[in-house]
Design a protein around this motif. Structure first.
Motif: not given
Length: 203
Positions: A177-203
C-alpha cells in the motif's frame, strides 16, 4: 468532507473528497515551508508548543530530509494545506519515532488530521516502530481527539499532553500500500513540476 480510517491497522480506506493526501518528496520541501508559514499564530503555537518566527520555520524545514523524516501532506491543487511528519528518534528507524501534525485554520475539523494520522501510523508500522510518540499542549483538544481515535495512551504533565501509540507490525499488505502510494505521489509531483515549468518554457 469525510475520511474513513482503519484505526486498528492505521491504513486509510478513503481520502477527503476535496483534495489529495500524499507523501511529500524532499524536493518539494518548499510546499511544507509555505504551509507552515501560512499557519496563524495560534496554530503555530499548537504545532510547535510555543510561538515561532518565520526564520525558525525556514530553518526547521531545511533540516528535514529523507533519512530522518517521512512527510505526508493534504493538497488542494498545488497548495499543501496540512502536514503530518513521522520523525525517527535516534540514528535508525525502529523502536521509537515521533509524530507531528499541522492543519491550516480553514481546513480544520474536516477529517484531514485523522486521514494524515492513518498514513503516519502505516509508515511507522512499515519501519518497525514500536512506540509512536506525540506531544502537544494540554489545550490542543483536536490533536488529542485524533490520537484517541487511534487508541493512543495520553498522559498529562506540566501543561503538556503526551500520547503514545503502539502500531501493529507491518506486513506485505501495508508495504505494498505504501509503495503504491509512493508511486502515485511521485507521478503527481512530476505533473505539478511540469505545470509550474510550462509557463516559463512558453515565455
Amino acid at each position: 468532507m469525510t475520511a474513513i480510517v482503519n484505526t486498528a491497522g492505521g491504513t486509510p480506506t478513503s481520502e477527503p473528497s476535496r483534495g489529495v493526501v500524499r507523501k511529500l518528496w524532499m524536493r518539494e520541501r518548499d510546499k511544507l515551508c509555505s504551509h507552515l508559514l501560512r499557519l496563524d499564530p495560534d496554530s503555530r503555537r499548537l504545532r510547535f508548543a510555543h510561538g515561532v518566527s518565520d526564520a525558525f520555520i525556514k530553518d526547521y524545514v531545511a533540516k528535514i530530509n529523507d533519512l530522518n523524516s517521512v512527510v505526508y501532506g493534504y493538497f488542494e491543487g498545488a497548495d499543501m494545506r496540512a502536514a503530518a511528519e513521522l520523525r525517527k528518534i535516534g540514528s535508525t528507524w525502529g523502536k521509537e519515532a515521533e509524530g507531528a501534525f499541522s492543519v491550516e485554520h480553514g481546513y480544520q475539523n474536516a477529517g484531514i488530521g485523522t486521514e494524515l494520522m492513518g498514513r503516519v501510523i502505516r509508515s511507522a508500522r512499515n519501519r518497525a516502530v514500536h512506540h509512536l510518540q506525540m506531544a502537544c499542549l494540554a489545550e490542543n483538544s483536536r490533536m488529542q481527539h485524533i490520537a484517541r481515535k487511534h487508541s493512543a495512551v495520553l498522559r498529562y504533565s506540566q501543561g503538556e499532553m503526551s500520547g503514545e501509540i503502539a502500531p501493529e507490525p507491518g506486513n506485505i499488505a501495508t508495504m505494498l500500500e505504501e509503495a503504491a502510494d509512493d508511486q502515485r505521489a511521485y507521478m503527481l509531483m512530476i505533473l505539478d513540476l511540469q505545470t509550474r515549468l510550462r509557463p516559463a518554457a512558453v515565455a
